[in-house]
Design a protein around this motif. Sequence first.
Motif, PDB file in Angstrom:
ATOM      1  N   THR A  31      -7.200  20.818  22.786  1.00 43.11           N
ATOM      2  CA  THR A  31      -6.580  22.058  23.322  1.00 43.11           C
ATOM      3  C   THR A  31      -7.656  23.132  22.752  1.00 43.11           C
ATOM      4  O   THR A  31      -8.173  24.148  23.649  1.00 43.11           O
ATOM      5  N   ALA A  32      -8.087  22.937  21.560  1.00 41.72           N
ATOM      6  CA  ALA A  32      -8.809  24.082  20.648  1.00 41.72           C
ATOM      7  C   ALA A  32     -10.235  24.005  21.544  1.00 41.72           C
ATOM      8  O   ALA A  32     -11.010  25.047  21.641  1.00 41.72           O
ATOM      9  N   ALA A  33     -10.797  22.633  21.751  1.00 37.70           N
ATOM     10  CA  ALA A  33     -12.120  22.456  22.330  1.00 37.70           C
ATOM     11  C   ALA A  33     -12.217  23.085  23.819  1.00 37.70           C
ATOM     12  O   ALA A  33     -13.245  23.790  24.062  1.00 37.70           O
ATOM     13  N   ARG A  34     -11.097  23.206  24.341  1.00 33.18           N
ATOM     14  CA  ARG A  34     -11.010  23.797  25.806  1.00 33.18           C
ATOM     15  C   ARG A  34     -11.400  25.453  25.718  1.00 33.18           C
ATOM     16  O   ARG A  34     -12.016  26.025  26.552  1.00 33.18           O
ATOM     17  N   LYS A 103     -10.880  24.070   7.810  1.00 31.94           N
ATOM     18  CA  LYS A 103      -9.261  23.943   8.061  1.00 31.94           C
ATOM     19  C   LYS A 103      -8.826  23.599   6.855  1.00 31.94           C
ATOM     20  O   LYS A 103      -7.495  24.067   6.620  1.00 31.94           O
ATOM     21  N   LEU A 104      -9.218  22.979   5.890  1.00 29.40           N
ATOM     22  CA  LEU A 104      -8.673  22.440   4.537  1.00 29.40           C
ATOM     23  C   LEU A 104      -8.580  23.583   3.632  1.00 29.40           C
ATOM     24  O   LEU A 104      -7.285  24.061   3.219  1.00 29.40           O
ATOM     25  N   LYS A 105      -9.668  24.279   3.362  1.00 34.95           N
ATOM     26  CA  LYS A 105      -9.653  25.367   2.603  1.00 34.95           C
ATOM     27  C   LYS A 105      -9.198  26.967   2.981  1.00 34.95           C
ATOM     28  O   LYS A 105      -8.846  27.719   2.304  1.00 34.95           O
ATOM     29  N   TYR A 106      -9.723  27.267   4.160  1.00 41.72           N
ATOM     30  CA  TYR A 106      -9.338  28.781   4.674  1.00 41.72           C
ATOM     31  C   TYR A 106      -8.356  28.616   5.557  1.00 41.72           C
ATOM     32  O   TYR A 106      -7.512  29.476   5.317  1.00 41.72           O
ATOM     33  N   ALA A 107      -8.448  27.987   6.779  1.00 39.33           N
ATOM     34  CA  ALA A 107      -7.411  28.228   7.750  1.00 39.33           C
ATOM     35  C   ALA A 107      -5.804  27.430   7.308  1.00 39.33           C
ATOM     36  O   ALA A 107      -4.918  27.994   7.596  1.00 39.33           O
ATOM     37  N   ARG A 108      -6.133  26.669   6.247  1.00 37.48           N
ATOM     38  CA  ARG A 108      -4.804  25.871   5.669  1.00 37.48           C
ATOM     39  C   ARG A 108      -4.034  25.476   6.865  1.00 37.48           C
ATOM     40  O   ARG A 108      -2.860  25.401   6.774  1.00 37.48           O
ATOM     41  N   LEU A 109      -4.723  24.815   7.794  1.00 38.61           N
ATOM     42  CA  LEU A 109      -3.905  23.996   8.906  1.00 38.61           C
ATOM     43  C   LEU A 109      -3.615  22.848   8.685  1.00 38.61           C
ATOM     44  O   LEU A 109      -2.270  22.445   8.977  1.00 38.61           O
ATOM     45  N   TYR A 110      -3.821  22.226   7.426  1.00 46.50           N
ATOM     46  CA  TYR A 110      -3.376  20.764   7.189  1.00 46.50           C
ATOM     47  C   TYR A 110      -2.068  21.113   6.347  1.00 46.50           C
ATOM     48  O   TYR A 110      -0.970  20.367   6.495  1.00 46.50           O
ATOM     49  N   ASP A 111      -1.974  22.177   5.757  1.00 47.51           N
ATOM     50  CA  ASP A 111      -0.571  22.395   4.876  1.00 47.51           C
ATOM     51  C   ASP A 111       0.400  22.883   6.152  1.00 47.51           C
ATOM     52  O   ASP A 111       1.281  22.345   5.851  1.00 47.51           O
TER      53      ASP A 111
ATOM     54  N   PRO B  84       5.648  29.795   5.240  1.00 46.40           N
ATOM     55  CA  PRO B  84       4.738  29.712   4.126  1.00 46.40           C
ATOM     56  C   PRO B  84       4.567  31.117   3.504  1.00 46.40           C
ATOM     57  O   PRO B  84       4.532  32.227   4.695  1.00 46.40           O
ATOM     58  N   GLN B  85       4.287  31.262   2.466  1.00 44.58           N
ATOM     59  CA  GLN B  85       3.943  32.481   2.257  1.00 44.58           C
ATOM     60  C   GLN B  85       2.772  33.243   2.598  1.00 44.58           C
ATOM     61  O   GLN B  85       2.749  34.466   2.882  1.00 44.58           O
ATOM     62  N   LEU B  86       1.821  32.405   3.121  1.00 36.59           N
ATOM     63  CA  LEU B  86       0.608  32.783   3.757  1.00 36.59           C
ATOM     64  C   LEU B  86       0.481  32.383   5.319  1.00 36.59           C
ATOM     65  O   LEU B  86       0.737  31.151   5.213  1.00 36.59           O
ATOM     66  N   ASP B  87       0.381  33.262   6.031  1.00 36.14           N
ATOM     67  CA  ASP B  87       0.333  32.703   7.407  1.00 36.14           C
ATOM     68  C   ASP B  87      -0.653  31.679   7.542  1.00 36.14           C
ATOM     69  O   ASP B  87      -2.078  31.864   7.057  1.00 36.14           O
ATOM     70  N   ASN B  88      -0.398  30.563   8.098  1.00 35.75           N
ATOM     71  CA  ASN B  88      -1.388  29.479   8.404  1.00 35.75           C
ATOM     72  C   ASN B  88      -1.275  28.976   9.939  1.00 35.75           C
ATOM     73  O   ASN B  88      -1.128  28.084  10.192  1.00 35.75           O
ATOM     74  N   LEU B  89      -1.185  30.040  10.884  1.00 31.56           N
ATOM     75  CA  LEU B  89      -1.318  29.767  12.205  1.00 31.56           C
ATOM     76  C   LEU B  89      -2.633  29.302  12.450  1.00 31.56           C
ATOM     77  O   LEU B  89      -3.715  29.382  11.959  1.00 31.56           O
ATOM     78  N   ASP B  90      -2.666  28.489  13.583  1.00 33.42           N
ATOM     79  CA  ASP B  90      -4.019  27.938  14.256  1.00 33.42           C
ATOM     80  C   ASP B  90      -4.865  28.979  14.812  1.00 33.42           C
ATOM     81  O   ASP B  90      -4.437  29.186  16.204  1.00 33.42           O
ATOM     82  N   ALA B  91      -5.808  29.494  14.408  1.00 29.05           N
ATOM     83  CA  ALA B  91      -6.526  30.433  14.934  1.00 29.05           C
ATOM     84  C   ALA B  91      -7.494  29.848  16.098  1.00 29.05           C
ATOM     85  O   ALA B  91      -7.881  30.657  16.714  1.00 29.05           O
ATOM     86  N   GLU B  92      -7.485  28.601  16.529  1.00 29.28           N
ATOM     87  CA  GLU B  92      -8.218  28.308  17.164  1.00 29.28           C
ATOM     88  C   GLU B  92      -7.377  27.929  18.535  1.00 29.28           C
ATOM     89  O   GLU B  92      -7.732  27.296  19.796  1.00 29.28           O
ATOM     90  N   LEU B  93      -6.092  28.398  18.492  1.00 26.53           N
ATOM     91  CA  LEU B  93      -5.203  28.303  19.675  1.00 26.53           C
ATOM     92  C   LEU B  93      -4.642  29.569  20.034  1.00 26.53           C
ATOM     93  O   LEU B  93      -4.811  30.477  19.126  1.00 26.53           O
ATOM     94  N   SER B  94      -4.047  29.614  21.284  1.00 29.26           N
ATOM     95  CA  SER B  94      -3.413  30.829  21.783  1.00 29.26           C
ATOM     96  C   SER B  94      -2.094  30.889  20.953  1.00 29.26           C
ATOM     97  O   SER B  94      -1.882  29.928  20.512  1.00 29.26           O
ATOM     98  N   VAL B  95      -1.497  32.037  21.208  1.00 31.41           N
ATOM     99  CA  VAL B  95      -0.166  32.289  20.654  1.00 31.41           C
ATOM    100  C   VAL B  95       0.928  31.365  21.026  1.00 31.41           C
ATOM    101  O   VAL B  95       1.493  30.530  20.198  1.00 31.41           O
ATOM    102  N   ARG B  96       0.940  31.052  22.408  1.00 33.61           N
ATOM    103  CA  ARG B  96       1.649  30.183  22.893  1.00 33.61           C
ATOM    104  C   ARG B  96       1.433  28.794  22.555  1.00 33.61           C
ATOM    105  O   ARG B  96       2.311  27.774  22.008  1.00 33.61           O
ATOM    106  N   GLN B  97       0.072  28.248  22.494  1.00 36.14           N
ATOM    107  CA  GLN B  97      -0.335  26.824  22.016  1.00 36.14           C
ATOM    108  C   GLN B  97       0.166  26.702  20.657  1.00 36.14           C
ATOM    109  O   GLN B  97       0.414  25.271  20.351  1.00 36.14           O
ATOM    110  N   ASN B  98       0.118  27.650  19.796  1.00 35.96           N
ATOM    111  CA  ASN B  98       0.366  27.703  18.569  1.00 35.96           C
ATOM    112  C   ASN B  98       1.940  27.076  18.464  1.00 35.96           C
ATOM    113  O   ASN B  98       2.463  26.130  17.711  1.00 35.96           O
TER     114      ASN B  98
END
Lengths: 271, 307
Positions: A31-34, A103-111, B84-98
């Motif tokens: 989805t992200a790659a699209r 993703k690990l350190k900055y976006a904290r996506l894995y958290d 979580p205390q700090l937002d960890n939204l997925d910046a590579e996705l849209s609002v809806r996709q999140n």
Amino acid sequence: MSALETPFALRLLPGGSYAGRSRMLLLRSATAARRAWMAFFSGFFEPVFYLVAMGQGLGSMVGPLPGPDGSPISYIAFIAPGLLAASAMNGAVFDSTFNVFFKLKYARLYDAMLATPLGPVDVALGEIGWALLRGGLYALGFLAVMGGSGLLVSPWALLALPAALVVAFAFAAVGMAATSYLRSWQDFDLVTLVIMPMFLFSTTFFPLSVYPRWLQVVVECLPLYHAVELMRGLTTGLVGPGMLVHVAYFAVMIVLGVAVAARRLDVLLLK
Amino acid sequence: MADGLVQARGLYKRFGAIEAVRGIDVDVARGEVFGFLGPNGAGKSSAMRMIACVSPRTGGELQVLGMDPGRDGPRIRARIGVVPQLDNLDAELSVRQNLEIYGRYFGLPRAHVREKARELLAFAQLTERADDPVEPLSGGMKRRLTIARSLVNDPELLLLDEPTTGLDPQARHLLWERLYRLKREGVTQIITTHYMDEAEQLCDRLVVMDHGVIVAEGSPAELIERHATREVLELRFAPEARPEPEVLAPLVERVESLPDRLLLYTADGERAQAEVARAGHRPLSALVRRSSLEDVFLSLTGRTLVD
């Protein structure tokens, strides 16, 4: 692949490390790659440029080289399988190092992912899986270029794609495991320091015979060397039982890489 | 407490030599909003992470939704929501996709998450931004999206770690209103905060934490009743005119001395102000206000909450 690797990885990890849902990470990555497909496809061109520049340019001056069976082949036919292996490696390594680190350190996506029922094994397999798909796609594109240039001369070449996926899997797994030990962007110089000489020396551009014996031994230990030899054998049709050594080499990389990557995610994020 | 969603006994967490949580007992009942109030470093977030099953406990007992986080982590996480205390939204996705992709992490089917995302976008007042990237959203919008995301699996228990830190007052009130709405819908919530107004606004019951232990427990009103007086008289003096706290102590129930002001605890602030004037003290400014949880914390620990 996942069914093969997880039991080993699971033994090293606390219970609940694997929800069997790593494909959801593939869905996320796709989805992200699209949304950013340009960045995705740019990686395909690098080995093609090398093929044209080195193969046509340098190849016109070098003349034929000894092929895998000793009979002479053109320079471009010699380097093409090497670049095929490198394209599988590059896609996998780029994704499993730079992207994973961010993703690990900055976006904290894995958290965020680990707050759901997903476990570290899901995350490791999902991310490694995406990196291997990326490497595999680059390899597929490069194979198409090779086919179009008449550089695939054996039906064994059909196996080059699954082989490329194995190579990409191995590099992605070890890449992600290594990335978990990096502390800052400066440490990425180390990644370049490993990848660049490996790319130059692993019989990509020159046969092993040009090196002194000690360097030959070093080269024979490098993973890309095994990838190049595998590809060169398959695309030229010189296939033998010795190739199983290459495959075994990658199997070890895969198992170790996945296990270490999942273990490290657990240590780093679930503390 | 048979119906307790969370039950902790002697819950303990150590990171190397640092004791983050030093043995706390917590019971959270279904349907209530429970708060951990305390300064930064009090152990609130560590307690929260253990309850969220993303941090193994070092010692003590812990049950969440009747299960042990050490053994049933994934099963518990399937039924809770985490902000979580700090937002960890997925910046590579849209609002809806999140929202949709996050729902998929829970194993929810595609059609279900699509419908759920639509509903949550409306709840978070983000429907118009549904197909935008996440990065340009304001802090309040990102926070609402994070909360919406935490609701994608219809959690029985919602964990909010410092939900409004860093937001402007308007964004905070909008967020509080949404959380209040969830409470009315019966969603049990656990909130950590170092804002006493937030704790007073949102929490039915709370514990005050300091240095990894619980120093008081009760409803906001009970805690104020027990640990503070009804009113507080705040006095600011010029440095040379500032009396020693002991001088004013006989006039009221208790005096706290802060660097910039004196706090006089009394049932009747107006009367205390008159008595201070009668005793010949001339403050630069005087303010009578109701006691708050800030005063409770000050009384319990001798320190202010936000410093």
